[in-house]
Design a protein around this motif. Structure first.
Motif, PDB file in Angstrom:
ATOM      1  N   GLN A 244      21.508  82.959  42.040  1.00 62.69           N
ATOM      2  CA  GLN A 244      21.793  82.023  43.131  1.00 62.69           C
ATOM      3  C   GLN A 244      21.255  80.639  42.795  1.00 62.69           C
ATOM      4  N   HIS A 245      22.089  79.608  43.016  1.00 62.76           N
ATOM      5  CA  HIS A 245      21.581  78.247  43.116  1.00 62.76           C
ATOM      6  C   HIS A 245      21.027  78.072  44.529  1.00 62.76           C
ATOM      7  N   ILE A 246      19.953  77.329  44.691  1.00 66.54           N
ATOM      8  CA  ILE A 246      19.497  76.941  46.026  1.00 66.54           C
ATOM      9  C   ILE A 246      20.277  75.692  46.421  1.00 66.54           C
ATOM     10  N   MET A 247      20.908  75.716  47.574  1.00 68.84           N
ATOM     11  CA  MET A 247      21.694  74.572  48.036  1.00 68.84           C
ATOM     12  C   MET A 247      20.932  73.848  49.144  1.00 68.84           C
TER      13      MET A 247
ATOM     14  N   VAL B 189      18.930  73.670  41.771  1.00 71.00           N
ATOM     15  CA  VAL B 189      19.061  73.173  43.135  1.00 71.00           C
ATOM     16  C   VAL B 189      20.362  72.389  43.249  1.00 71.00           C
ATOM     17  N   LYS B 190      21.238  72.831  44.162  1.00 73.49           N
ATOM     18  CA  LYS B 190      22.531  72.180  44.385  1.00 73.49           C
ATOM     19  C   LYS B 190      22.368  71.034  45.379  1.00 73.49           C
ATOM     20  N   ILE B 191      22.929  69.872  45.010  1.00 76.51           N
ATOM     21  CA  ILE B 191      22.829  68.678  45.839  1.00 76.51           C
ATOM     22  C   ILE B 191      24.203  68.034  45.964  1.00 76.51           C
ATOM     23  N   PHE B 192      24.537  67.602  47.165  1.00 78.46           N
ATOM     24  CA  PHE B 192      25.777  66.870  47.420  1.00 78.46           C
ATOM     25  C   PHE B 192      25.475  65.385  47.615  1.00 78.46           C
ATOM     26  N   THR B 193      26.309  64.515  47.049  1.00 75.80           N
ATOM     27  CA  THR B 193      26.226  63.089  47.370  1.00 75.80           C
ATOM     28  C   THR B 193      27.356  62.692  48.324  1.00 75.80           C
ATOM     29  N   THR B 194      28.067  63.652  48.865  1.00 77.47           N
ATOM     30  CA  THR B 194      29.173  63.409  49.776  1.00 77.47           C
ATOM     31  C   THR B 194      29.290  64.572  50.751  1.00 77.47           C
ATOM     32  N   ASP B 195      29.939  64.319  51.888  1.00 80.23           N
ATOM     33  CA  ASP B 195      30.268  65.402  52.820  1.00 80.23           C
ATOM     34  C   ASP B 195      31.536  66.137  52.391  1.00 80.23           C
TER      35      ASP B 195
ATOM     36  N   GLY C 203      12.960  72.604  36.595  1.00 76.42           N
ATOM     37  CA  GLY C 203      14.196  73.067  37.203  1.00 76.42           C
ATOM     38  C   GLY C 203      15.360  72.187  36.807  1.00 76.42           C
ATOM     39  N   MET C 204      16.514  72.456  37.375  1.00 78.42           N
ATOM     40  CA  MET C 204      17.709  71.676  37.062  1.00 78.42           C
ATOM     41  C   MET C 204      18.460  71.345  38.346  1.00 78.42           C
ATOM     42  N   GLY C 205      18.925  70.109  38.449  1.00 79.64           N
ATOM     43  CA  GLY C 205      19.769  69.712  39.553  1.00 79.64           C
ATOM     44  C   GLY C 205      21.227  69.983  39.233  1.00 79.64           C
ATOM     45  N   VAL C 206      21.913  70.681  40.125  1.00 84.02           N
ATOM     46  CA  VAL C 206      23.363  70.899  39.957  1.00 84.02           C
ATOM     47  C   VAL C 206      24.043  70.063  41.039  1.00 84.02           C
ATOM     48  N   ILE C 207      24.783  69.058  40.602  1.00 84.16           N
ATOM     49  CA  ILE C 207      25.171  67.971  41.480  1.00 84.16           C
ATOM     50  C   ILE C 207      26.672  67.956  41.744  1.00 84.16           C
ATOM     51  N   HIS C 208      27.035  68.000  43.023  1.00 84.02           N
ATOM     52  CA  HIS C 208      28.405  67.688  43.444  1.00 84.02           C
ATOM     53  C   HIS C 208      28.389  66.197  43.761  1.00 84.02           C
ATOM     54  N   SER C 209      28.890  65.393  42.841  1.00 86.81           N
ATOM     55  CA  SER C 209      28.703  63.951  42.924  1.00 86.81           C
ATOM     56  C   SER C 209      30.026  63.227  43.133  1.00 86.81           C
ATOM     57  N   GLU C 210      30.170  62.651  44.314  1.00 87.76           N
ATOM     58  CA  GLU C 210      31.276  61.751  44.631  1.00 87.76           C
ATOM     59  C   GLU C 210      30.734  60.627  45.495  1.00 87.76           C
ATOM     60  N   ASP C 211      31.410  59.471  45.501  1.00 82.83           N
ATOM     61  CA  ASP C 211      31.001  58.374  46.360  1.00 82.83           C
ATOM     62  C   ASP C 211      31.543  58.625  47.767  1.00 82.83           C
ATOM     63  N   ASN C 212      30.637  58.887  48.701  1.00 84.09           N
ATOM     64  CA  ASN C 212      31.060  59.286  50.039  1.00 84.09           C
ATOM     65  C   ASN C 212      31.854  58.197  50.753  1.00 84.09           C
ATOM     66  N   ASP C 213      31.489  56.937  50.551  1.00 84.00           N
ATOM     67  CA  ASP C 213      32.215  55.854  51.206  1.00 84.00           C
ATOM     68  C   ASP C 213      33.678  55.841  50.781  1.00 84.00           C
ATOM     69  N   ILE C 214      33.927  55.992  49.490  1.00 81.39           N
ATOM     70  CA  ILE C 214      35.297  55.975  48.989  1.00 81.39           C
ATOM     71  C   ILE C 214      36.065  57.200  49.483  1.00 81.39           C
TER      72      ILE C 214
ATOM     73  N   MET D 153      28.521  69.060  38.379  1.00 79.27           N
ATOM     74  CA  MET D 153      29.602  69.986  38.707  1.00 79.27           C
ATOM     75  C   MET D 153      30.899  69.224  38.954  1.00 79.27           C
ATOM     76  N   HIS D 154      32.013  69.907  38.781  1.00 79.94           N
ATOM     77  CA  HIS D 154      33.338  69.351  39.094  1.00 79.94           C
ATOM     78  C   HIS D 154      33.648  68.086  38.305  1.00 79.94           C
ATOM     79  N   VAL D 155      33.343  68.072  37.020  1.00 78.07           N
ATOM     80  CA  VAL D 155      33.735  66.919  36.205  1.00 78.07           C
ATOM     81  C   VAL D 155      35.245  66.976  36.040  1.00 78.07           C
ATOM     82  N   SER D 156      35.944  65.993  36.594  1.00 75.33           N
ATOM     83  CA  SER D 156      37.408  66.076  36.633  1.00 75.33           C
ATOM     84  C   SER D 156      38.102  64.897  35.990  1.00 75.33           C
ATOM     85  N   ALA D 157      37.340  63.897  35.511  1.00 75.29           N
ATOM     86  CA  ALA D 157      37.971  62.690  34.992  1.00 75.29           C
ATOM     87  C   ALA D 157      37.228  62.184  33.763  1.00 75.29           C
TER      88      ALA D 157
END
Length: 262
Positions: A130-133, A157-163, A190-201, A251-255
Motif C-alpha cells: 500500500q502507498h499511504i495517500m 506517500v501519495k500526494i496530489f497537487t490537484t483535485d 521514503g519516497m513521494g509518489v506524486i499525482h502532479s497537475e496544475d490545479n488552476d489550469i 505518476m501519470h507521466v503522459s507528455a
C-alpha cells in the motif's frame, strides 16, 4: 532443499537473457545458475520452460481495488476487489500490486493502514503493498505519523497537487504541506509518489469545456494538458531539490514536457 527448478532457454536476468535454471525453495527463488549446474534430487520438480520467455514477476505500482468511484450524476460504484483483480494480474505476469491506504479515512495513519489491510489480507492471490495517500489540508500531527509508517515498511506517500476533477474536491495538498512531507520522506528514506497537475489550469479548462458543452472523454487532453504537466512537474521537482534526500516517483507521466522536466 530445492523444491522446484524452472529450466528455460530464454530466461531474463539482470545480466542478460540466456539458458538458466531457477531454483525455488518453499516460496522463494534461492538461486539462478547456468542450465544443468544446480543439484537435482529425487524430490525436485523440473518445470521445462524451453521455448518460452521466463521473466521476473511484474509490479503494478498503481491499482485501485475495491475503490469508491463517484460519478458526475451523484451516484457511485466500487471498483473490482483484490479477489478478482489479483487473479487477472497473475494471468498477465504481474505478481505484485500496490494500492492505496487513504490517511483521511481513519483517525490515525496506522488505523488507516489497518482499515485498508482488511480489504486485502486473505483476499489477494499475489503479493501486494500500500502507498499511504494524503489529501487536502494536512493536520500538523500527520507528518510524524508518516515517518513512523515509513519506518514500519510503508515507504511511499501519495500526494496530489490537484483535485483532478471538480467532483473530487479535497484531494489537492498545498505546497507548504508538501514541503513538510518531503522533509519527513528525506529523513526516513521514503519516497513521494506524486499525482502532479496544475490545479488552476485543470479547473479552468473543466469550466471552459462545461460552458461549451464539450464533456466527452475525447476532449480530456485539453483539460489534463501538457502545459499543466510541465508547470506542475517543474514546481514539485524544484521543491524536492530544496529538501536534500527527497526521492520522487512522478505518476501519470503522459507528455514529453513531463519527461523533459524529470
Amino acid at each position: 532443499m530445492i523444491d522446484t527448478i524452472v529450466r528455460g532457454d530464454k530466461v531474463v536476468t539482470p545480466s542478460g537473457v540466456g539458458a538458466y535454471d531457477i531454483a525455488i525453495a518453499g516460496e522463494k527463488i534461492v538461486a539462478v545458475a547456468a542450465s544443468g549446474m544446480l543439484p537435482v534430487t529425487d524430490g525436485t520438480k523440473i518445470v521445462d520452460a524451453t521455448g518460452k520467455i521466463v521473466i521476473p514477476g511484474g509490479i503494478d505500482p498503481h491499482v485501485h481495488c475495491k475503490w469508491f468511484m463517484p460519478h458526475p450524476d451523484g451516484t457511485s460504484t466500487d471498483t473490482a476487489p483484490p479477489d478478482v483483480v489479483s487473479i487477472a494480474a497473475l494471468h498477465g505476469g504481474t505478481t505484485t500490486m500496490i494500492d492505496f491506504a487513504r490517511a483521511n479515512q481513519a483517525p490515525t495513519v496506522q488505523q488507516a493502514i489497518e482499515k485498508r489491510e482488511a480489504d486485502w489480507k486473505g483476499h489477494c492471490a499475489c503479493d501486494y503493498a500500500q502507498h499511504i495517500m494524503v489529501e487536502g489540508a494536512l493536520d500538523p500531527s500527520l507528518p510524524p505519523q508518516l515517518g513512523e509508517a515509513i519506518q514500519a515498511g510503508y515507504a511511499t506517500v501519495k500526494i496530489f497537487t490537484t483535485d483532478i476533477t471538480p467532483s473530487r474536491k479535497g484531494r489537492m495538498v498545498d505546497f507548504g504541506d508538501i514541503w513538510e512531507v518531503f522533509q519527513v520522506l528525506a529523513k526516513n528514506q521514503g519516497m513521494g509518489v506524486i499525482h502532479s497537475e496544475d490545479n488552476d489550469i485543470v479547473m479552468h479548462m473543466y469550466a471552459k469545456l462545461f460552458r461549451e458543452g464539450r464533456t466527452s472523454f475525447h476532449n480530456m487532453a485539453e483539460v489534463h494538458n501538457t502545459l499543466s504537466e510541465d508547470i506542475s512537474f517543474r514546481r514539485v521537482i524544484r521543491l524536492a531539490e530544496k529538501v536534500a534526500g527527497t526521492a520522487l516517483y512522478m505518476m501519470h507521466v503522459s507528455a514529453g514536457s513531463g519527461v523533459q522536466a524529470i
